[in-house]
Write a protein that holds these residues in place. Sequence first.
Motif, PDB file in Angstrom:
ATOM      1  N   VAL A 100       0.822  -1.211   0.000  1.00 49.09           N
ATOM      2  CA  VAL A 100       0.000   0.000   0.000  1.00 49.09           C
ATOM      3  C   VAL A 100       0.857   1.263   0.000  1.00 49.09           C
ATOM      4  CG1 VAL A 100      -1.597   1.361   1.422  1.00 49.09           C
ATOM      5  CG2 VAL A 100      -2.059  -1.050   0.977  1.00 49.09           C
ATOM      6  N   PHE A 101       1.923   1.297   0.782  1.00 55.84           N
ATOM      7  CA  PHE A 101       2.749   2.502   0.863  1.00 55.84           C
ATOM      8  C   PHE A 101       3.455   2.784  -0.465  1.00 55.84           C
ATOM      9  CE2 PHE A 101       2.524   0.999   5.326  1.00 55.84           C
ATOM     10  CZ  PHE A 101       1.721   2.029   5.809  1.00 55.84           C
ATOM     11  N   LYS A 102       3.940   1.759  -1.117  1.00 54.30           N
ATOM     12  CA  LYS A 102       4.564   1.944  -2.434  1.00 54.30           C
ATOM     13  C   LYS A 102       3.532   2.422  -3.450  1.00 54.30           C
ATOM     14  CE  LYS A 102       8.265  -1.367  -1.721  1.00 54.30           C
ATOM     15  NZ  LYS A 102       8.754  -2.719  -1.965  1.00 54.30           N
ATOM     16  N   PHE A 103       2.332   1.861  -3.378  1.00 61.40           N
ATOM     17  CA  PHE A 103       1.246   2.291  -4.272  1.00 61.40           C
ATOM     18  C   PHE A 103       0.940   3.778  -4.063  1.00 61.40           C
ATOM     19  CE2 PHE A 103      -3.224   3.301  -4.791  1.00 61.40           C
ATOM     20  CZ  PHE A 103      -3.420   2.980  -6.137  1.00 61.40           C
ATOM     21  N   LEU A 104       0.802   4.201  -2.800  1.00 61.05           N
ATOM     22  CA  LEU A 104       0.478   5.598  -2.506  1.00 61.05           C
ATOM     23  C   LEU A 104       1.578   6.559  -2.954  1.00 61.05           C
ATOM     24  CD1 LEU A 104      -1.150   5.262   1.042  1.00 61.05           C
ATOM     25  CD2 LEU A 104      -2.317   5.697  -1.141  1.00 61.05           C
ATOM     26  N   GLU A 105       2.824   6.113  -2.900  1.00 64.77           N
ATOM     27  CA  GLU A 105       3.940   6.958  -3.342  1.00 64.77           C
ATOM     28  C   GLU A 105       3.893   7.204  -4.844  1.00 64.77           C
ATOM     29  OE1 GLU A 105       7.419   4.910  -1.964  1.00 64.77           O
ATOM     30  OE2 GLU A 105       7.029   5.436   0.130  1.00 64.77           O
ATOM     31  N   LYS A 106       3.404   6.228  -5.611  1.00 62.28           N
ATOM     32  CA  LYS A 106       3.433   6.320  -7.074  1.00 62.28           C
ATOM     33  C   LYS A 106       2.117   6.770  -7.699  1.00 62.28           C
ATOM     34  CE  LYS A 106       6.911   2.721  -7.412  1.00 62.28           C
ATOM     35  NZ  LYS A 106       7.197   1.355  -7.778  1.00 62.28           N
ATOM     36  N   SER A 107       1.012   6.584  -7.007  1.00 57.05           N
ATOM     37  CA  SER A 107      -0.302   6.861  -7.587  1.00 57.05           C
ATOM     38  C   SER A 107      -0.505   8.347  -7.840  1.00 57.05           C
ATOM     39  CB  SER A 107      -1.398   6.348  -6.650  1.00 57.05           C
ATOM     40  OG  SER A 107      -2.662   6.595  -7.220  1.00 57.05           O
ATOM     41  N   LYS A 108      -1.237   8.660  -8.894  1.00 58.72           N
ATOM     42  CA  LYS A 108      -1.579  10.048  -9.232  1.00 58.72           C
ATOM     43  C   LYS A 108      -3.090  10.245  -9.293  1.00 58.72           C
ATOM     44  CE  LYS A 108       2.699  11.228  -9.833  1.00 58.72           C
ATOM     45  NZ  LYS A 108       3.345  11.301  -8.545  1.00 58.72           N
ATOM     46  N   GLN A 109      -3.865   9.164  -9.215  1.00 61.96           N
ATOM     47  CA  GLN A 109      -5.317   9.235  -9.381  1.00 61.96           C
ATOM     48  C   GLN A 109      -5.996   9.680  -8.093  1.00 61.96           C
ATOM     49  OE1 GLN A 109      -7.096   5.550 -10.622  1.00 61.96           O
ATOM     50  NE2 GLN A 109      -9.140   6.409 -10.704  1.00 61.96           N
ATOM     51  N   GLN A 110      -6.918  10.642  -8.217  1.00 64.34           N
ATOM     52  CA  GLN A 110      -7.676  11.109  -7.057  1.00 64.34           C
ATOM     53  C   GLN A 110      -8.931  10.269  -6.868  1.00 64.34           C
ATOM     54  OE1 GLN A 110      -8.439  15.347  -7.517  1.00 64.34           O
ATOM     55  NE2 GLN A 110      -6.758  15.742  -6.105  1.00 64.34           N
ATOM     56  N   HIS A 111      -9.382  10.201  -5.613  1.00 64.10           N
ATOM     57  CA  HIS A 111     -10.578   9.445  -5.254  1.00 64.10           C
ATOM     58  C   HIS A 111     -11.447  10.275  -4.315  1.00 64.10           C
ATOM     59  CE1 HIS A 111      -8.862   5.807  -7.016  1.00 64.10           C
ATOM     60  NE2 HIS A 111      -7.734   6.229  -6.500  1.00 64.10           N
ATOM     61  N   THR A 112     -12.750   9.988  -4.330  1.00 64.70           N
ATOM     62  CA  THR A 112     -13.693  10.683  -3.458  1.00 64.70           C
ATOM     63  C   THR A 112     -13.591  10.142  -2.035  1.00 64.70           C
ATOM     64  OG1 THR A 112     -15.188  10.648  -5.372  1.00 64.70           O
ATOM     65  CG2 THR A 112     -16.083  11.475  -3.291  1.00 64.70           C
ATOM     66  N   PHE A 135      -2.346  12.950   1.486  1.00 65.99           N
ATOM     67  CA  PHE A 135      -2.476  14.405   1.366  1.00 65.99           C
ATOM     68  C   PHE A 135      -1.291  15.039   0.649  1.00 65.99           C
ATOM     69  CE2 PHE A 135      -5.545  13.428   4.744  1.00 65.99           C
ATOM     70  CZ  PHE A 135      -6.672  13.974   4.141  1.00 65.99           C
ATOM     71  N   GLU A 136      -0.085  14.522   0.856  1.00 58.84           N
ATOM     72  CA  GLU A 136       1.079  15.066   0.149  1.00 58.84           C
ATOM     73  C   GLU A 136       0.971  14.823  -1.349  1.00 58.84           C
ATOM     74  OE1 GLU A 136       4.647  13.485   1.897  1.00 58.84           O
ATOM     75  OE2 GLU A 136       4.535  14.863   3.611  1.00 58.84           O
ATOM     76  N   ASN A 137       0.427  13.665  -1.736  1.00 60.45           N
ATOM     77  CA  ASN A 137       0.314  13.318  -3.162  1.00 60.45           C
ATOM     78  C   ASN A 137      -1.028  13.722  -3.762  1.00 60.45           C
ATOM     79  OD1 ASN A 137       2.920  12.253  -3.196  1.00 60.45           O
ATOM     80  ND2 ASN A 137       2.210  10.282  -2.462  1.00 60.45           N
ATOM     81  N   LYS A 138      -1.845  14.422  -2.966  1.00 63.12           N
ATOM     82  CA  LYS A 138      -3.139  14.946  -3.433  1.00 63.12           C
ATOM     83  C   LYS A 138      -4.012  13.851  -4.064  1.00 63.12           C
ATOM     84  CE  LYS A 138      -1.389  19.638  -4.234  1.00 63.12           C
ATOM     85  NZ  LYS A 138      -0.391  19.568  -3.249  1.00 63.12           N
ATOM     86  N   LEU A 139      -4.149  12.735  -3.342  1.00 62.14           N
ATOM     87  CA  LEU A 139      -4.917  11.598  -3.844  1.00 62.14           C
ATOM     88  C   LEU A 139      -6.400  11.661  -3.474  1.00 62.14           C
ATOM     89  CD1 LEU A 139      -2.336   8.756  -3.126  1.00 62.14           C
ATOM     90  CD2 LEU A 139      -2.634  10.124  -5.199  1.00 62.14           C
ATOM     91  N   LEU A 140      -6.761  12.615  -2.614  1.00 62.11           N
ATOM     92  CA  LEU A 140      -8.141  12.752  -2.172  1.00 62.11           C
ATOM     93  C   LEU A 140      -8.758  13.974  -2.841  1.00 62.11           C
ATOM     94  CD1 LEU A 140     -10.121  11.379  -0.140  1.00 62.11           C
ATOM     95  CD2 LEU A 140      -9.442  13.119   1.510  1.00 62.11           C
ATOM     96  N   GLU A 141      -9.940  13.785  -3.428  1.00 66.16           N
ATOM     97  CA  GLU A 141     -10.635  14.906  -4.051  1.00 66.16           C
ATOM     98  C   GLU A 141     -10.920  15.985  -3.011  1.00 66.16           C
ATOM     99  OE1 GLU A 141     -14.130  13.327  -5.962  1.00 66.16           O
ATOM    100  OE2 GLU A 141     -12.941  12.148  -7.375  1.00 66.16           O
ATOM    101  N   THR A 142     -11.154  17.202  -3.453  1.00 66.63           N
ATOM    102  CA  THR A 142     -11.352  18.351  -2.558  1.00 66.63           C
ATOM    103  C   THR A 142     -12.400  18.092  -1.490  1.00 66.63           C
ATOM    104  OG1 THR A 142     -10.756  19.798  -4.373  1.00 66.63           O
ATOM    105  CG2 THR A 142     -11.818  20.826  -2.494  1.00 66.63           C
ATOM    106  N   GLU A 143     -13.537  17.557  -1.872  1.00 66.48           N
ATOM    107  CA  GLU A 143     -14.621  17.277  -0.920  1.00 66.48           C
ATOM    108  C   GLU A 143     -14.602  15.826  -0.440  1.00 66.48           C
ATOM    109  OE1 GLU A 143     -16.690  19.714   0.205  1.00 66.48           O
ATOM    110  OE2 GLU A 143     -15.483  21.075  -1.023  1.00 66.48           O
TER     111      GLU A 143
END
Length: 185
Positions: A100-112, A135-143
């Motif tokens: 999971v941590f490696k995935f989060l480091e590389k992922s660019k897709q945002q999710h709700t 939050f550092e990789n901006k993986l969570l949509e604004t809302e």
Amino acid sequence: MRIVSGQFKGRRITAPKKLPVRPTTDMAKEALFNILNNQFYFDDISVLDLFAGTGNISYEFASRGTEQILCVDQDYGCIKFINETATSFEMDIQTIKSDVFKFLEKSKQQHTIIFADPPYDFPVEEFAKIPTLIFENKLLETEGLLIVEHSKHTDLSQLQNYTHSKSYGGNVFSFFENKTIDEEE
């Protein structure tokens, strides 16, 4: 384990005993989805299920109409089980076998909604990596909403972007949101 609501309500799911999992209880899952039901239209969201295990949470989202669901788990048996179950229910759930941590480091897709159910025996430092990377990789949509499940013996209230927790028996869901500059002042 069963699906508590939606199109597949009442369907039982029996995971192989050899999987290294601790599925979210039906009571806690039902309470969580009662909260989410008041905030989101399930057919309009994207869900990322981290430490997906049996896929229990993802099946709930799919049963309620969510079509964009991605499960991440490092265990091959878990990924295989999720794929088989999703296929048998004709659910469109994507899977990735990864740490999971490696995935989060590389992922660019945002999710709700990002749901994380790491091992309960994780030290707080490991739990802290989850919101930090998201939050550092901006993986969570604004809302959007990050939900981390953990035991009642773990306190995540000091972590970045934490808003509140809800307890159900021994299960606790800690909620994290994007905070705007106005909210922090």
